[in-house]
Design an enzyme around this catalytic site. Structure first.
Site, short mmCIF file in Angstrom:
data_model
loop_
_atom_site.label_atom_id
_atom_site.label_comp_id
_atom_site.label_asym_id
_atom_site.label_seq_id
_atom_site.Cartn_x
_atom_site.Cartn_y
_atom_site.Cartn_z
N GLY A 1 32.67 41.12 42.52
CA GLY A 1 33.58 41.81 43.44
C GLY A 1 34.95 42.00 42.80
N VAL B 1 45.33 40.30 28.64
CA VAL B 1 44.37 40.04 27.55
C VAL B 1 44.63 41.03 26.42
CG1 VAL B 1 41.91 40.21 26.92
CG2 VAL B 1 42.56 39.06 29.05
N ARG C 1 27.47 44.44 39.64
CA ARG C 1 26.64 43.22 39.62
C ARG C 1 25.34 43.65 38.95
NH1 ARG C 1 29.04 42.34 45.15
NH2 ARG C 1 30.44 40.58 44.87
N ASP D 1 31.82 33.25 40.23
CA ASP D 1 30.81 32.31 39.73
C ASP D 1 29.57 33.02 39.18
OD1 ASP D 1 30.17 33.08 42.28
OD2 ASP D 1 29.73 31.06 43.02
N THR E 1 38.41 36.42 41.91
CA THR E 1 37.67 36.69 43.15
C THR E 1 38.59 36.36 44.32
OG1 THR E 1 35.98 35.82 44.66
CG2 THR E 1 36.54 34.41 42.82
N ASP F 1 37.76 35.14 46.97
CA ASP F 1 37.23 34.00 47.73
C ASP F 1 37.84 32.64 47.36
OD1 ASP F 1 35.59 35.79 49.00
OD2 ASP F 1 33.79 35.27 47.88
N ASP G 1 36.75 30.46 45.42
CA ASP G 1 35.70 29.43 45.54
C ASP G 1 35.16 28.97 44.18
OD1 ASP G 1 34.50 31.84 44.95
OD2 ASP G 1 32.83 31.59 46.32
N ARG H 1 31.54 34.60 51.80
CA ARG H 1 30.10 34.49 52.02
C ARG H 1 29.65 33.04 51.97
NH1 ARG H 1 27.53 38.83 48.42
NH2 ARG H 1 28.78 37.69 46.94
#
Ligand code: F6P
Length: 326
Positions: A14, A26, A75, A106, A129, A131, A133, A175
């Site tokens: 995402g 970078v 993806r 991840d 991300t 998230d 997470d 999610r």
């Protein structure tokens, strides 16, 4: 490792606001140290298809403030197959790419871990991300911007919720994890927060609403992370409506607006530091690691740990959010 001459950079999974700032960092750090930089478009798909373009310093001007990713993202199913990864290796080798910086979540690092176990190409990861997470870093690129987007939206919902005496269920992304829900819930003074990490929350929610109903609390904002076990905000709203027929219930799903927009200053700075640290790590012969931020300092975590270990939501903050919503 032989002397590093050419590195690739790509974004995957995402998109997240701040990814462009990381690409810029970078590219410019690598050029500063005399390396060539190849931008790989469309994530792992782009490696497999050889979708490469050299990035010069000017190619990354005027992008630090832009959401999304100039390198596009995807993806990839093919990269999950041994044949796909072999093709990817051959493409990298024929383009003379010695090492790669992977920006993503991840799933991105799981792919990188697998690939680097099979082929001798150093990879370094940058967590990107909304998230937040990922184990091994306190922050991921995009999380801060997404939080601010959510807070702005919920503040607006609060105005209409209190004007109409309504009970609003607001679904936010996440999610598998409740980081966005918890932090935005604290920031917006949500009456309750439902996250995937805590089970059986609906009966507690009903008790909480019952108490509020008795003391004539007229409006409520309940934040629901999309991965919550009942199946999201619409499903919970249905369950609650069964017992609270007098409440005027509405549901708002914030969706992909959380992923877009101008990155916050915090995300731009973090992304810039991560981009610099990732190139530095490759120059220091590190590989199969993700750079991150722990207690305000740049840190490194192996792909293995970043993928296998689970970052825990801070349950103490959940309790604090509950205390503050009495
Ligand atoms: O991983 C980031 C994330 O935004 C999740 O919170 C969400 O569930 C998912 O991506 C949505 O993915 P897609 O854009 O493929 O629908």
């Amino acid at each position: 490792m032989a002397k590093l001459k050419k590195i690739g950079v790509f974004t995957s999974g995402g998109d997240a606001p701040g990814m462009n700032a990381a690409i810029r960092a970078v590219t410019r750090t690598a050029i500063y140290y005399g390396l060539h930089v190849i931008g790989i478009r469309h994530g792992y798909e782009g490696i497999i298809n050889g979708n490469f373009k050299e990035l010069k310093a000017f190619n990354v001007s005027d992008i630090i403030q832009r959401g999304g990713t100039i390198l596009k993202t995807a993806r990839s199913k093919e990269f999950r197959t041994p044949e796909g990864r072999k093709k990817a290796f051959e493409r990298l080798r024929s383009a003379g790419i010695d090492a790669v910086v992977a920006i993503g979540g991840d799933g991105t690092f799981a792919g990188a871990r697998q690939f680097t176990e099979e082929f001798d190409v150093p990879f370094v990861g940058i967590p990107g991300t909304i998230d937040n997470d990922i184990y091994g870093t306190d922050y991921t690129i995009g999380y801060d911007t997404a939080l601010n987007t959510v807070v702005e939206a919920i503040d607006k919902i609060r105005d209409t919720a209190s004007s109409h005496n309504r009970l609003f269920f607001v679904e936010v992304m996440g999610r598998d994890a409740g980081f966005i829900a918890l932090r935005s819930g604290i920031a917006c003074g949500a009456e309750a927060i439902l996250i995937p990490e805590i089970k059986n929350q609906v009966s507690n929610l009903k008790d909480f609403l019952e108490k509020g109903f008795k003391r004539k609390k007229s409006s409520n904002i309940i934040i629901v992370a999309e991965g919550e076990e009942s199946g999201g905000a619409f499903a919970i709203a249905e369950k609650v409506k069964e017992d609270f027929k007098d409440y005027d219930v509405r549901v708002t799903v914030l969706g992909h607006i959380q992923r877009g927009g101008t990155p916050s200053a915090y995300d731009r700075v973090t992304a810039s530091l991560f981009g610099h640290a990732a190139v530095q790590a490759l120059l220091d012969d590190q590989q199969s690691i993700m750079v991150g931020m722990v207690n305000g300092e740049i840190a490194h975590c192996t792909f293995n740990k970043a993928v296998k270990k689970h970052k825990q939501v801070d349950m103490e903050k959940m309790e604090i959010a509950e205390i503050l919503s009495v």
